[in-house]
Design an enzyme around this catalytic site. Structure first.
Site, PDB file in Angstrom:
ATOM      1  N   GLY A  27      12.150 -38.497 -20.741  1.00  0.00           N
ATOM      2  CA  GLY A  27      13.407 -37.719 -20.862  1.00  0.00           C
ATOM      3  C   GLY A  27      13.706 -37.217 -19.522  1.00  0.00           C
ATOM      4  N   ASP A 141      18.212 -28.145 -29.003  1.00  0.00           N
ATOM      5  CA  ASP A 141      18.496 -29.260 -28.566  1.00  0.00           C
ATOM      6  C   ASP A 141      18.487 -30.431 -29.838  1.00  0.00           C
ATOM      7  OD1 ASP A 141      19.283 -31.652 -27.041  1.00  0.00           O
ATOM      8  OD2 ASP A 141      17.237 -31.789 -26.186  1.00  0.00           O
TER       9      ASP A 141
END
Length: 490
Positions: A27, A141
């Site tokens: 990520g 998120d």
């Protein structure tokens, strides 16, 4: 020391116990590798920060702090944090290794999902978020990549929230702050308050993101789309999404109304909590005729049937209380249609009789004519009334049959709960339990680890199959894994 790529790190052993074996993903701030505990042999997932963040003490402290908060939830739909360490100046987390696929992959395969398939995945996630909000933790998120559809060895599905607590780390002082040229977070699922750069965003942000996620899963299209990030953020803050009814006309209006309420730009217009959002969605599915697993009712108790697990059958009345005798209806309530004609007929006969008597008493008495009397003429004998046959003696009622034993099948949701009778474990549900005919009620307790035990009364009114739902425990305590010894496999 040279900076190694994730692939070059395969074969390394962290903290003397976790051997890195494969690269699972990467990520914006870190990467995840598959590993194995050197002593127990358990497969795990190891999350490491990118080297550019690993030297910042504040980042590492918040990395551990948020991971500890997520671990404290002890929720079945939150990925387990097994350990956290700093090895040679490098911070890493050890998580349970999940078998399955992220929601993103399922959407790419199917395009969109029907409500009866989507909500059994997302409603447990909403329950996990509600528990997190109660502990002051906001995910911030939410997106399809962070919802993992995990399967156990028996193929049973358990959705899991990933990166819990890590998302707060990515915000810094602003939801739209950029580092290394990239936007932290995922703009398509940002709430208006995140897009505007508000510092203190709360649970309403997760409610908005969940609404956007549901919108995408039901339609196959994102609620907000634009060619650039600034245009996208402007759209989120200014425009409403295309109505669900236009993109998915097959959806029931009750479901579309619930989703659009979660996408209200003003905070007071959204649901007050994630639990209210999930409860409204469950009620809308019931109104729309969407069949959902019975276990979801326990997640939102304010919208489940009023019969509690311990009230599956009413207890028998006490033997000492006699049943009340029937109270006769008041005489004024009886119909008078037959009494009135009868009384009228009697009155007419009385009047006729009185008139005839007066007439006979007042008229002159005539001289009777001579009557010829026949000799030896016997008087007629009245006919004898027919004899009434004697009533037969009353029949003796047959002896009542002895009460029969009844077998009930006790089923737990989830399956596998211990069935306890008279303080002894007699097996695991589903289990056949026999109630003797001369026993009015059996008190049975079901218990399962991680769930609230339930006690039910099985009586003659109980069905053959008695289904008992065991609600999950919302939260609990676990030992702080920092510096803990190697963990045995679960």
């Amino acid at each position: 020391m040279p900076i190694l790529t994730p692939e070059e790190r395969i074969g390394q052993v962290l903290a003397g116990r976790y051997r890195l074996e494969s690269v699972l993903g990467q990520g914006g701030m870190g990467f995840v590798m598959g590993g194995k505990h050197e002593l127990t042999g358990r497969s795990v997932a190891v999350k490491l920060l990118l080297p550019s963040y690993g030297a910042e003490a504040e980042i590492i402290g918040r990395f551990f702090q948020e991971a500890k908060a997520a671990a404290s939830l002890n929720h079945p739909n939150v990925v387990d944090v097994l350990d956290m360490q700093i090895d040679d100046g490098e911070a890493f987390l050890v998580l349970e290794l999940l078998d399955g696929q992220p929601l993103t992959d399922l959407l790419e395969e199917r395009g969109k999902l029907p409500p009866e398939e989507l909500f059994p995945i997302l409603m447990p996630v909403m329950d996990a978020l509600a528990a997190a909000h109660e502990h002051g933790i906001v995910h911030r998120d939410l997106k399809p990549d962070n919802i993992f559809i995990s399967k156990d060895l028996r193929g049973r599905v358990t959705p899991k929230v990933l990166d819990f607590g890590i998302a707060k780390l990515t915000e810094g002082d602003s939801s739209v702050e950029t580092r290394t040229g990239g936007l932290l977070g995922t703009p398509h699922y940002m709430s208006p308050e995140q897009a505007q750069g508000h510092k203190n965003v709360g649970p309403s942000t997760d409610i908005w993101s969940m609404g956007v996620l549901i919108y995408e899963c039901l339609t196959g299209d994102r609620a907000f789309q634009a060619d650039s990030v600034p245009a996208l953020l402007l759209q989120i803050c200014t425009f409403d999404p295309i109505p669900l009814a236009d993109r998915a006309p097959e959806l029931h209006p009750a479901i579309t109304q619930v989703v659009h309420k979660a996408l209200a730009r003003e905070l007071p217009d959204r649901y007050a909590s994630m639990e209210d959002f999930g409860g409204a969605l469950f009620a809308a599915c019931r109104e729309a005729g969407v069949v959902l697993p019975a276990t979801l009712e326990e997640l939102f108790p304010q919208h489940r049937p009023t019969i509690a697990p311990g009230e599956l059958s009413a207890p028998p009345p006490p033997a000492s209380e006699p049943e009340p005798e029937p109270v006769p209806a008041p005489l004024a309530k009886k119909p008078a249609s037959k009494i009135v004609p009868m009384l009228s007929a009697v009155a007419v006969l009385l009047l006729v009789g009185i008139g005839a008597g007066l007439y006979l008493a007042t008229r002159p008495t005539p001289t009777p004519p001579p009557v010829a009397i026949a000799a030896n003429t016997p008087e007629p004998t009245p006919e004898a009334a027919p004899e009434t046959p004697p009533e037969p003696p009353p029949e003796t009622p047959p002896e009542p049959a002895p009460p029969q034993d009844v077998t009930h099948r006790v089923i737990s949701e989830p399956a596998g709960a211990e069935v306890v009778l008279d303080r002894e474990v007699i097996g695991e549900a589903p289990l056949a339990v026999t109630r003797p005919g001369d026993v009015a009620s059996l008190e049975i307790t079901l218990r399962l680890r991680g769930h609230v035990e339930q006690t039910i009364s099985v009586t003659e009114e109980s069905p053959e199959e008695v289904v008992v739902t065991l609600p999950r425990r919302r939260s609990g305590h676990r030992v702080d894994p920092v510096g803990a010894p190697a963990l045995a496999p679960r």
